[in-house]
Design an enzyme around this catalytic site. Structure first.
Site, PDB file in Angstrom:
ATOM      1  N   LYS A  69     -55.613 120.320 101.656  1.00 60.35           N
ATOM      2  CA  LYS A  69     -55.036 119.325 100.729  1.00 60.35           C
ATOM      3  C   LYS A  69     -56.148 118.410 100.215  1.00 60.35           C
ATOM      4  O   LYS A  69     -56.999 117.961 100.988  1.00 60.35           O
ATOM      5  CB  LYS A  69     -53.936 118.525 101.430  1.00 60.35           C
ATOM      6  CG  LYS A  69     -53.259 117.530 100.497  1.00 60.35           C
ATOM      7  CD  LYS A  69     -51.900 117.103 101.003  1.00 60.35           C
ATOM      8  CE  LYS A  69     -51.274 116.074 100.076  1.00 60.35           C
ATOM      9  NZ  LYS A  69     -50.950 116.632  98.746  1.00 60.35           N
ATOM     10  N   HIS A 125     -50.978 116.933 106.718  1.00 57.11           N
ATOM     11  CA  HIS A 125     -50.950 118.140 105.880  1.00 57.11           C
ATOM     12  C   HIS A 125     -52.077 119.084 106.286  1.00 57.11           C
ATOM     13  O   HIS A 125     -53.023 118.689 106.965  1.00 57.11           O
ATOM     14  CB  HIS A 125     -51.123 117.774 104.397  1.00 57.11           C
ATOM     15  CG  HIS A 125     -49.861 117.282 103.757  1.00 57.11           C
ATOM     16  ND1 HIS A 125     -49.463 115.966 103.837  1.00 57.11           N
ATOM     17  CD2 HIS A 125     -48.904 117.923 103.040  1.00 57.11           C
ATOM     18  CE1 HIS A 125     -48.321 115.824 103.193  1.00 57.11           C
ATOM     19  NE2 HIS A 125     -47.949 116.990 102.708  1.00 57.11           N
TER      20      HIS A 125
HETATM   21  P1  NAD Z   1     -53.417 125.119  95.076  1.00 54.38           P
HETATM   22  O1  NAD Z   1     -54.819 124.629  94.948  1.00 54.38           O
HETATM   23  O2  NAD Z   1     -53.124 126.232  96.008  1.00 54.38           O
HETATM   24  O3  NAD Z   1     -52.862 125.558  93.618  1.00 54.38           O
HETATM   25  C1  NAD Z   1     -53.133 124.894  92.417  1.00 54.38           C
HETATM   26  C2  NAD Z   1     -53.347 125.956  91.357  1.00 54.38           C
HETATM   27  O4  NAD Z   1     -53.412 125.318  90.068  1.00 54.38           O
HETATM   28  C3  NAD Z   1     -54.661 126.736  91.543  1.00 54.38           C
HETATM   29  O5  NAD Z   1     -54.404 128.133  91.545  1.00 54.38           O
HETATM   30  C4  NAD Z   1     -55.490 126.305  90.346  1.00 54.38           C
HETATM   31  O6  NAD Z   1     -56.380 127.320  89.883  1.00 54.38           O
HETATM   32  C5  NAD Z   1     -54.391 126.012  89.322  1.00 54.38           C
HETATM   33  N1  NAD Z   1     -54.872 125.187  88.205  1.00 54.38           N
HETATM   34  C6  NAD Z   1     -55.681 124.096  88.234  1.00 54.38           C
HETATM   35  N2  NAD Z   1     -55.945 123.689  86.971  1.00 54.38           N
HETATM   36  C7  NAD Z   1     -55.278 124.508  86.135  1.00 54.38           C
HETATM   37  C8  NAD Z   1     -55.177 124.605  84.718  1.00 54.38           C
HETATM   38  N3  NAD Z   1     -55.796 123.742  83.901  1.00 54.38           N
HETATM   39  N4  NAD Z   1     -54.413 125.600  84.192  1.00 54.38           N
HETATM   40  C9  NAD Z   1     -53.763 126.464  84.999  1.00 54.38           C
HETATM   41  N5  NAD Z   1     -53.843 126.445  86.351  1.00 54.38           N
HETATM   42  C10 NAD Z   1     -54.590 125.470  86.913  1.00 54.38           C
HETATM   43  O7  NAD Z   1     -52.557 123.829  95.437  1.00 54.38           O
HETATM   44  P2  NAD Z   1     -51.041 123.754  95.993  1.00 54.38           P
HETATM   45  O8  NAD Z   1     -51.050 123.606  97.456  1.00 54.38           O
HETATM   46  O9  NAD Z   1     -50.222 124.834  95.354  1.00 54.38           O
HETATM   47  O10 NAD Z   1     -50.606 122.325  95.395  1.00 54.38           O
HETATM   48  C11 NAD Z   1     -50.651 122.063  94.004  1.00 54.38           C
HETATM   49  C12 NAD Z   1     -50.179 120.627  93.760  1.00 54.38           C
HETATM   50  O11 NAD Z   1     -48.800 120.518  94.113  1.00 54.38           O
HETATM   51  C13 NAD Z   1     -50.906 119.559  94.590  1.00 54.38           C
HETATM   52  O12 NAD Z   1     -51.043 118.390  93.802  1.00 54.38           O
HETATM   53  C14 NAD Z   1     -49.956 119.327  95.766  1.00 54.38           C
HETATM   54  O13 NAD Z   1     -50.110 118.066  96.363  1.00 54.38           O
HETATM   55  C15 NAD Z   1     -48.628 119.432  95.038  1.00 54.38           C
HETATM   56  N6  NAD Z   1     -47.453 119.698  95.886  1.00 54.38           N
HETATM   57  C16 NAD Z   1     -46.312 119.026  95.557  1.00 54.38           C
HETATM   58  C17 NAD Z   1     -45.138 119.275  96.247  1.00 54.38           C
HETATM   59  C18 NAD Z   1     -43.868 118.588  95.797  1.00 54.38           C
HETATM   60  O14 NAD Z   1     -42.796 118.858  96.363  1.00 54.38           O
HETATM   61  N7  NAD Z   1     -43.942 117.733  94.763  1.00 54.38           N
HETATM   62  C19 NAD Z   1     -45.123 120.220  97.292  1.00 54.38           C
HETATM   63  C20 NAD Z   1     -46.306 120.897  97.604  1.00 54.38           C
HETATM   64  C21 NAD Z   1     -47.474 120.652  96.878  1.00 54.38           C
END
Ligand code: NAD
Length: 270
Positions: free
Chosen positions: A162, A158
């Site tokens: 990440k 990744h």
């Molecule tokens: P990122 O850090 O870009 O985004 C996460 C966002 O959540 C940030 O903007 C952060 O400020 C916000 N956040 C954190 N705590 C919060 C709260 N209490 N209230 C509101 N907002 C809050 O990360 P990303 O790359 O978008 O990934 C996010 C998650 O999704 C990770 O755990 C990643 O592994 C997961 N993910 C899952 C899949 C899937 O298909 N299941 C795919 C991609 C990413």
């Protein structure tokens, strides 16, 4: 039926912005709210402008309770602590909660399962059709090829930002292999190898994690025998495929009874 109103939590994140674009592109759903963490610099901004699709009239707020009160569902790719908190609020509001967040602890999973007594929750470490199909194939391969002859290793890569490892998808594929072998993943997984490890333990499921650049998500499950190797792989080039899966899950969950579901349920992959 009227459009399903969805709140995107973590609206300023990589996945949050992709979700806003996916909601706009999908019939039957509308953006009902956008939430970020307290103190986030994007609070007060227009969610559409932030996601690069122009003004939508939805302001990014730090008040999930108010946002959930006017919605039918919430799409959540944030952090484990935030997803646990949102699961409680979604259960109170009796709305569907789609969780893509990875890296949840056993305790987090228990709290989410408790919330699913009152809310319809779809949770998956990977929301793409391709990876969920891959998990079915991995389960079949692990069942067909016995542990004495074939060793199973899960390799993932990744992007450099990440924060959890192994990825939720790698763990999901490991679980699929363990199910095929009828063993517990937690008792048979090897997460790290370093130094004088001794020979590989028969029947263990190994994980290897690579991080770098802008890689959206590469996964391979290697079944290594004597003189041959089977490699089952998936390469994600665009986050849009996870967002599309999450929106599909929200539409699917709209009329479902409370409970904890997976993408396999949504996609009918059993
Ligand atoms: P990122 O850090 O870009 O985004 C996460 C966002 O959540 C940030 O903007 C952060 O400020 C916000 N956040 C954190 N705590 C919060 C709260 N209490 N209230 C509101 N907002 C809050 O990360 P990303 O790359 O978008 O990934 C996010 C998650 O999704 C990770 O755990 C990643 O592994 C997961 N993910 C899952 C899949 C899937 O298909 N299941 C795919 C991609 C990413």
């Amino acid at each position: 039926m009227s459009e399903m109103g969805l709140v995107v939590v973590g609206a300023a994140g990589r996945m949050g912005q992709t979700l806003i674009r996916a909601i706009l592109a999908t019939e039957g759903v509308r953006l009902a709210g956008a939430v970020e963490r307290r103190g986030a610099p994007q609070l007060g901004a227009d969610a559409g402008e932030l996601a690069g699709v122009g003004k939508l009239g939805v302001t990014i707020s730090d008040d999930p309770l108010a946002a959930f009160a006017n919605a039918d569902g919430v799409v959540d790719f944030t952090s484990p602590a935030a997803s646990v908190e949102f699961a409680g609020y979604a259960a109170q509001a009796r709305i569907a909660h789609i969780i893509g967040t990875t890296g949840c602890s056993v305790q987090d999973e228990e709290k989410i399962a408790a919330a699913a007594r009152h809310a319809t929750i779809v949770k998956s470490g990977n929301m793409s059709l391709g990876v969920n199909l891959l998990a079915v194939l991995v389960e079949q391969a692990a069942r067909a090829l016995n542990a004495g002859d074939f060793d199973i290793e899960v390799l993932e890569m990744h992007h450099r930002n990440k924060v959890d490892a192994p990825s939720g998808t790698a763990l999901m594929l490991g679980e699929a292999a363990a199910t095929g072998r009828e063993i517990s993943l937690s008792e048979n997984s090897v997460r790290v190898r370093d130094g004088h490890t001794g020979p590989r333990e028969t029947g263990s499921i190994g994980f290897a994690t690579l991080r770098g650049g802008s890689v959206v998500g590469d996964h391979s499950v290697i079944l290594a025998g004597s003189g041959e190797r089977i490699v089952l792989s998936h390469h994600a080039d665009d986050r849009a495929l996870f967002a599309k899966g999450a929106v599909t899950a929200a539409l699917w969950a709209h009329d479902k009874k409370p409970g904890l579901y997976s993408m396999r349920d949504v996609l009918g992959l059993g």
